[in-house]
Motif scaffolding. Structure first.
Motif, PDB file in Angstrom:
ATOM      1  N   ARG A 180      19.828  12.185   4.374  1.00 31.76           N
ATOM      2  CA  ARG A 180      18.435  11.731   4.995  1.00 31.76           C
ATOM      3  C   ARG A 180      18.997  13.405   6.142  1.00 31.76           C
ATOM      4  O   ARG A 180      17.664  13.913   5.971  1.00 31.76           O
ATOM      5  N   THR A 181      19.258  12.888   7.259  1.00 29.85           N
ATOM      6  CA  THR A 181      19.629  13.636   8.604  1.00 29.85           C
ATOM      7  C   THR A 181      20.124  15.222   7.330  1.00 29.85           C
ATOM      8  O   THR A 181      19.114  16.460   8.348  1.00 29.85           O
ATOM      9  N   LEU A 182      21.041  15.522   7.405  1.00 34.23           N
ATOM     10  CA  LEU A 182      20.914  16.865   6.227  1.00 34.23           C
ATOM     11  C   LEU A 182      19.869  17.337   6.158  1.00 34.23           C
ATOM     12  O   LEU A 182      19.491  18.882   6.136  1.00 34.23           O
ATOM     13  N   LEU A 183      18.669  16.875   4.880  1.00 34.42           N
ATOM     14  CA  LEU A 183      17.371  17.595   4.717  1.00 34.42           C
ATOM     15  C   LEU A 183      16.370  17.885   5.004  1.00 34.42           C
ATOM     16  O   LEU A 183      15.739  18.815   5.124  1.00 34.42           O
ATOM     17  N   ARG A 184      16.341  17.298   6.839  1.00 32.82           N
ATOM     18  CA  ARG A 184      15.272  16.833   7.697  1.00 32.82           C
ATOM     19  C   ARG A 184      15.045  18.445   7.858  1.00 32.82           C
ATOM     20  O   ARG A 184      16.308  18.768   8.418  1.00 32.82           O
TER      21      ARG A 184
ATOM     22  N   GLU B 237      13.044  13.279 -18.925  1.00 32.88           N
ATOM     23  CA  GLU B 237      12.804  14.882 -18.637  1.00 32.88           C
ATOM     24  C   GLU B 237      14.080  15.720 -18.704  1.00 32.88           C
ATOM     25  O   GLU B 237      15.191  15.446 -17.832  1.00 32.88           O
ATOM     26  N   HIS B 238      13.619  17.118 -18.246  1.00 33.65           N
ATOM     27  CA  HIS B 238      13.951  18.369 -17.588  1.00 33.65           C
ATOM     28  C   HIS B 238      13.856  17.980 -16.311  1.00 33.65           C
ATOM     29  O   HIS B 238      12.990  18.819 -15.769  1.00 33.65           O
ATOM     30  N   VAL B 239      14.854  17.798 -15.679  1.00 32.68           N
ATOM     31  CA  VAL B 239      15.026  17.992 -14.447  1.00 32.68           C
ATOM     32  C   VAL B 239      16.393  19.215 -14.211  1.00 32.68           C
ATOM     33  O   VAL B 239      16.748  20.294 -14.146  1.00 32.68           O
ATOM     34  N   ALA B 240      16.480  19.774 -12.276  1.00 34.18           N
ATOM     35  CA  ALA B 240      17.182  19.934 -11.755  1.00 34.18           C
ATOM     36  C   ALA B 240      17.699  19.695 -10.683  1.00 34.18           C
ATOM     37  O   ALA B 240      16.566  18.529 -10.078  1.00 34.18           O
ATOM     38  N   LEU B 241      18.958  20.329 -10.226  1.00 31.84           N
ATOM     39  CA  LEU B 241      18.943  19.650  -8.627  1.00 31.84           C
ATOM     40  C   LEU B 241      19.928  20.477  -7.930  1.00 31.84           C
ATOM     41  O   LEU B 241      20.943  22.025  -8.541  1.00 31.84           O
ATOM     42  N   ASP B 242      18.919  20.712  -6.930  1.00 26.03           N
ATOM     43  CA  ASP B 242      19.419  21.735  -6.247  1.00 26.03           C
ATOM     44  C   ASP B 242      20.466  21.934  -5.270  1.00 26.03           C
ATOM     45  O   ASP B 242      19.873  20.542  -3.984  1.00 26.03           O
ATOM     46  N   PHE B 243      21.361  22.595  -4.643  1.00 27.57           N
ATOM     47  CA  PHE B 243      22.920  21.468  -3.968  1.00 27.57           C
ATOM     48  C   PHE B 243      22.424  22.109  -2.583  1.00 27.57           C
ATOM     49  O   PHE B 243      22.749  23.523  -2.312  1.00 27.57           O
ATOM     50  N   VAL B 244      22.405  21.527  -1.741  1.00 27.82           N
ATOM     51  CA  VAL B 244      22.180  21.898  -0.270  1.00 27.82           C
ATOM     52  C   VAL B 244      22.982  21.913   0.699  1.00 27.82           C
ATOM     53  O   VAL B 244      23.808  23.073   1.686  1.00 27.82           O
ATOM     54  N   ALA B 245      23.904  21.031   0.779  1.00 26.57           N
ATOM     55  CA  ALA B 245      25.523  20.241   1.590  1.00 26.57           C
ATOM     56  C   ALA B 245      26.355  19.762   0.583  1.00 26.57           C
ATOM     57  O   ALA B 245      25.838  18.744   0.314  1.00 26.57           O
ATOM     58  N   ARG B 246      27.785  19.371   1.086  1.00 29.14           N
ATOM     59  CA  ARG B 246      28.672  18.572   0.903  1.00 29.14           C
ATOM     60  C   ARG B 246      28.570  18.205   1.785  1.00 29.14           C
ATOM     61  O   ARG B 246      28.808  17.694   3.276  1.00 29.14           O
ATOM     62  N   VAL B 247      28.009  16.516   1.634  1.00 30.98           N
ATOM     63  CA  VAL B 247      28.612  14.734   2.239  1.00 30.98           C
ATOM     64  C   VAL B 247      29.855  15.233   2.455  1.00 30.98           C
ATOM     65  O   VAL B 247      30.841  14.681   3.506  1.00 30.98           O
ATOM     66  N   ARG B 248      30.909  14.713   1.358  1.00 27.31           N
ATOM     67  CA  ARG B 248      32.687  13.921   1.436  1.00 27.31           C
ATOM     68  C   ARG B 248      33.281  14.539   0.374  1.00 27.31           C
ATOM     69  O   ARG B 248      32.174  14.737  -1.218  1.00 27.31           O
ATOM     70  N   ASP B 249      34.240  13.909  -0.261  1.00 20.22           N
ATOM     71  CA  ASP B 249      35.315  14.080  -1.801  1.00 20.22           C
ATOM     72  C   ASP B 249      34.818  12.163  -2.003  1.00 20.22           C
ATOM     73  O   ASP B 249      34.483  11.627  -1.417  1.00 20.22           O
ATOM     74  N   THR B 250      34.488  12.536  -3.493  1.00 23.27           N
ATOM     75  CA  THR B 250      34.973  11.339  -4.129  1.00 23.27           C
ATOM     76  C   THR B 250      35.742  10.190  -4.195  1.00 23.27           C
ATOM     77  O   THR B 250      36.714  10.815  -4.158  1.00 23.27           O
ATOM     78  N   GLU B 251      35.450   9.156  -4.232  1.00 18.09           N
ATOM     79  CA  GLU B 251      36.467   7.721  -3.341  1.00 18.09           C
ATOM     80  C   GLU B 251      36.951   6.780  -5.001  1.00 18.09           C
ATOM     81  O   GLU B 251      35.782   6.636  -5.101  1.00 18.09           O
ATOM     82  N   LYS B 252      37.869   6.679  -4.540  1.00 17.83           N
ATOM     83  CA  LYS B 252      37.630   5.295  -5.851  1.00 17.83           C
ATOM     84  C   LYS B 252      38.214   4.110  -4.627  1.00 17.83           C
ATOM     85  O   LYS B 252      38.812   3.941  -3.997  1.00 17.83           O
ATOM     86  N   PHE B 253      37.272   3.544  -4.372  1.00 17.31           N
ATOM     87  CA  PHE B 253      36.785   2.015  -3.713  1.00 17.31           C
ATOM     88  C   PHE B 253      37.618   1.219  -4.529  1.00 17.31           C
ATOM     89  O   PHE B 253      37.743   0.841  -5.358  1.00 17.31           O
ATOM     90  N   ALA B 254      38.101  -0.065  -3.776  1.00 15.75           N
ATOM     91  CA  ALA B 254      38.931  -1.392  -3.882  1.00 15.75           C
ATOM     92  C   ALA B 254      37.280  -2.001  -4.561  1.00 15.75           C
ATOM     93  O   ALA B 254      37.603  -2.853  -5.339  1.00 15.75           O
TER      94      ALA B 254
END
Ligand code: FMN
Ligand code: ADP
Length: 317
Positions: free
Chosen positions: A313-317, A279-296
């Protein structure tokens, strides 16, 4: 709204027009000021408003090395213009021939003969014709003998920043999607077809739609974002018919798993039943949450994803 691919697609009985010309990549707040003037004039005179735009971006033909990535696809641009009340969009294929037209030729072929321009509304820095030889003054001179008036619109600024496509591209590339949204008057959008990823998402409890994003798209910096996954695109008449689903979006190489390819993927909150493949979809970017991390390990990643989802959830409310 109508979309015409090339001058040949304009109906032969098309009457006078209020015309606005530009690439309008992003249809940001500066562009909206120009289009708004054209639409207001159209409403006052009952003459339809037509936007003439170009595809590809003229710089892709003139100076490919300097050509910018696109903030909007042509279909999205047309839909946004339709939302602003424009009656028709004429997409001119920008190639070496069009680039060779003198200012007079451009005015005769496009504004006079094809669109019967009554008024032309452009940004005050508008340039046109071979080697960008034409400016607003020349346009007004040519209009005087061809029956149209020119209305230059001042550039819109706020807090010392001129709203411009370059400003928006730079903000998005740095991950500053909130600043980009202020300049655009809506969230920045990335579109693509949903393809298969590494089939790991479901195991983690967070299936993600992986987008195959065309080259030359302005993609936000690596990181986690709050936004919307939008279905029902492309459309090129207006945004009517779109549905928005709240999403936690990840951009990056998935360093926890030693990935190498940059992924653009989105988890739609509280859903496991979706089938979005192909499916052709779109992503709309509302707010930045954090940097990408390399987890253990996977447990640490999933624990963080649980927190990300609550924050989204909170940011989009
Ligand atoms: C909200 C969210 C946050 C993410 N954060 C990270 C991260 O910090 N580091 C990382 O390596 N991968 C991160 N990912 C990506 C996951 O590793 C990826 O979704 C998972 O490996 C599934 O991949 P697949 O869709 O290709 O199956 C995140 C994904 C989401 C949805
Ligand atoms: N909540 C959801 N958010 C995103 N995609 C979903 C969701 N629920 C189901 N899906 C579907 O699952 C697919 C992702 O599954 P996943 O296990 O991450 O595999 P892969 O990443 O290999 O495609 C998506 O492309 C979509 O079709």
């Amino acid at each position: 709204m109508q979309v015409w691919q090339g001058l040949g697609a304009i109906p032969s009985d098309w009457g006078p027009s209020i015309v606005s010309i530009g690439v309008f990549d992003g249809v940001h707040r500066g562009h909206r000021a120009v289009i708004g003037r054209a639409v207001a004039r159209s409403r006052a005179t009952h003459v339809p408003a037509v936007v003439v735009t170009f595809d590809p971006h003229p710089l892709e033909v003139l100076r490919p090395a300097a050509a910018p990535k696109a903030l909007t696809t042509v279909a999205h641009r047309a839909a946004l213009l339709g939302d602003l009340g424009v009656d028709a969009v004429c997409v001119l294929h920008f190639d070496a021939e069009l680039a060779s037209w003198s200012p007079e030729t451009f005015v005769d072929k496009v504004l006079a003969q094809a669109l019967h321009a009554a008024d032309v509304v452009v940004g005050e820095d508008f340039r046109f014709g071979h080697r960008a030889a034409g400016d607003v003054r020349l346009l007004a001179e040519l209009g005087a003998t061809r029956g149209f008036a020119v209305h230059p619109v001042g550039l819109v600024e706020e807090a010392g920043h001129r709203w411009s496509s370059t400003f928006v591209r730079d903000r998005v590339a740095l991950g500053e999607v909130e600043a980009a949204a202020r300049a655009l008057g809506r969230p920045h959008r990335v579109e693509g077809v949903v393809v298969h990823g590494d089939a790991r998402g479901r195991e983690l409890g967070y299936p993600t739609a992986n987008l195959d994003v065309p080259a030359r798209t302005v993609v936000p910096a690596d990181g986690v974002y709050a936004g919307w996954l939008v279905r029902g695109t492309p459309h090129n008449v207006s945004s009517a018919g779109e549905t928005r689903l709240p999403a936690a979006i990840s951009i990056g190489t998935n360093p926890t798993f030693g990935g190498e390819r940059r992924r653009v993927e989105a988890y739609v909150l509280d859903r496991t039943d979706l089938d979005l493949y192909d499916e052709h979809v779109a992503l709309d970017f509302v707010a930045r949450v954090r940097d990408t991390e390399k987890f253990a390990g996977v447990d640490e990643l999933v624990a963080q994803m649980d927190r990300d989802v609550e924050q989204v959830r909170t940011l989009l409310r």
